[in-house]
Each structure stands twice: as structure tokens, then as C-alpha cells.
Design a protein around this motif. Structure first.
Motif, PDB file in Angstrom:
ATOM      1  N   UNK A  78       0.887  -1.209  -0.076  1.00  0.00           N
ATOM      2  CA  UNK A  78      -0.076   0.092   0.007  1.00  0.00           C
ATOM      3  C   UNK A  78       0.875   1.273  -0.052  1.00  0.00           C
ATOM      4  N   UNK A  79       2.104   1.120   0.641  1.00  0.00           N
ATOM      5  CA  UNK A  79       2.984   2.274   0.674  1.00  0.00           C
ATOM      6  C   UNK A  79       3.534   2.752  -0.559  1.00  0.00           C
ATOM      7  N   UNK A  80       4.091   1.243  -1.117  1.00  0.00           N
ATOM      8  CA  UNK A  80       5.044   1.492  -2.259  1.00  0.00           C
ATOM      9  C   UNK A  80       4.526   1.583  -3.715  1.00  0.00           C
ATOM     10  N   UNK A  81       3.584   0.609  -3.715  1.00  0.00           N
ATOM     11  CA  UNK A  81       2.960   0.109  -5.278  1.00  0.00           C
ATOM     12  C   UNK A  81       1.719   0.984  -5.369  1.00  0.00           C
ATOM     13  N   UNK A  82       1.600   2.055  -5.696  1.00  0.00           N
ATOM     14  CA  UNK A  82       0.599   3.272  -5.603  1.00  0.00           C
ATOM     15  C   UNK A  82      -0.709   2.558  -6.491  1.00  0.00           C
ATOM     16  N   UNK A  83      -0.698   1.815  -7.440  1.00  0.00           N
ATOM     17  CA  UNK A  83      -1.555   1.576  -8.382  1.00  0.00           C
ATOM     18  C   UNK A  83      -2.011  -0.062  -8.330  1.00  0.00           C
ATOM     19  N   UNK A  84      -1.046  -0.791  -7.503  1.00  0.00           N
ATOM     20  CA  UNK A  84      -1.346  -2.207  -7.771  1.00  0.00           C
ATOM     21  C   UNK A  84      -2.334  -2.644  -6.756  1.00  0.00           C
TER      22      UNK A  84
END
Length: 205
Positions: A188-194
Motif C-alpha cells: 500500500x505504501x510503495x505500489x500506488x496503483x497495484x
């Protein structure tokens, strides 16, 4: 043509219809520049493009596909193997990440779904090995990235996921992991669109 319908009409349909999703030449030039010279992630590129071209509507998947195209054809990005590492205060290796040029190509071509799992400290140094896998067009599993870390904390997972973004400038559309709360937070913190999915059966490499 009837103006009465038994279902609601979407006023923004033109944004999603394929015939209206052509990206202008000016925007393509900006994306190419950001990708080949700026080493910018999809999230950063999206913000910059929105600021410079406020009237342009670009879907995340279209932006990701364009970045992928420029990334694959950028000789500069395929010549070297990205390696990231961190040492502790006593100069001991605590984190190591690497991707080969071939792995970068596989990631860019098949990053729709990326699987991630860790070994249970089975190497001689007793530290977790994090493996990233994807499935190619022949339904074969491909190893696309790997990392060694001294622990399985959210901070370490953030570091690993950040390394994949730095090396490929893309995020997976779907990221499949086991039920680890530390990974959930890092995604949730690093992959914004995943979009995240839980791994129910470990892949056989």
C-alpha cells in the motif's frame, strides 16, 4: 435514435473507449524523456503529466504500456544489471537486490501479474531470499527479480519493492503474495496503483 434507456448512461464513457484513448505526440515525448533520462516512476510521471497537460486524460494502464515500450527500447537501461545493497553499522550486508537485463525485459513485458514469496532461511547465511515471478505468454514461470534481506519487516519490504520500481519504473497491475501483514502494508505504501491478491498455493519453480 432513442433518448430513453432502461439503464444509466456513463457521461465519461469517452475517457474509456479505446478509440478516444490516443495519447498525443507531445505527451508521448514527455513520457519518453521522463523514462529514458529521468528514471521516474509511473506515479511521479502521472503527477507531472497532469500538471503540464491538465486537459489530457490518460489511464494508468495506457501510461504503464507506454513507459514499458520506451523502457524496453532504451539501450541505456538494458546494458547494466541493477544492484542495490545496504550495510549495517558493522559493515555487514543486510540487504541485497539485483535484476539482470533479461529479467527487466520479462518484468516489463509480463508485469500484469507478479508473484512474490520468500524462502524460509534455507541458505548458508540463514537470511530470507525474496523471489519475484511472472508468467510469460507460454504459461511458463519466469524469475524476474530477487533480494536477500536480514528480516521480513515492513521497512525491508518497502526497500525491496522500491528497488523494483527504481529498476523497471513500473508497478505490477496485480501483486500476489502470502498473508504477511508486513507485505500488505509495504504494498500500500510503495505500489500506488497495484491490486493485491493473496497466495493460496506456492508456485513450483
Amino acid at each position: 435514435m432513442y433518448n430513453v434507456h432502461n439503464y444509466p448512461l456513463c457521461p465519461d464513457a469517452q475517457h474509456y473507449a479505446s478509440i478516444y484513448r490516443n495519447i498525443s505526440k507531445d505527451v508521448l515525448n514527455e513520457i519518453q524523456f521522463f523514462t529514458e533520462h529521468g528514471n521516474l516512476t509511473i506515479g511521479t510521471q502521472r503527477k507531472l503529466l497532469k500538471a503540464k497537460f491538465p486537459t489530457e486524460f490518460i489511464l494508468d494502464r495506457d501510461l504503464s504500456n507506454v513507459i514499458q515500450k520506451f523502457k524496453i527500447h532504451s539501450d541505456k537501461n538494458l546494458d547494466a544489471t541493477p544492484v542495490e545493497f545496504e550495510l549495517d553499522d558493522e559493515n555487514r550486508l543486510v540487504r541485497l537486490f539485483w535484476m539482470s537485463p533479461a529479467q527487466i525485459v520479462f518484468w516489463l513485458e509480463y508485469h500484469d501479474v507478479i508473484l512474490n514469496d520468500n524462502t524460509a532461511k534455507t541458505n548458508r547465511y540463514q537470511i530470507p531470499l525474496s523471489l519475484f515471478l511472472t508468467v510469460d505468454n507460454n504459461t511458463r514461470l519466469r524469475l524476474v527479480a530477487q533480494a536477500l534481506v536480514s528480516d521480513e519487516t515492513t521497512e525491508s519490504y518497502n526497500w525491496i519493492l522500491g528497488c523494483t520500481k527504481k529498476a523497471t519504473m513500473t508497478e505490477p497491475l496485480v501483486f500476489v503474495t502470502d498473508a504477511d501483514p508486513a507485505v500488505d502494508v509495504a504494498i500500500k505504501q510503495t505500489y500506488e496503483t497495484t491490486y493485491q491478491r493473496k497466495l493460496t498455493k506456492k508456485p513450483q519453480i
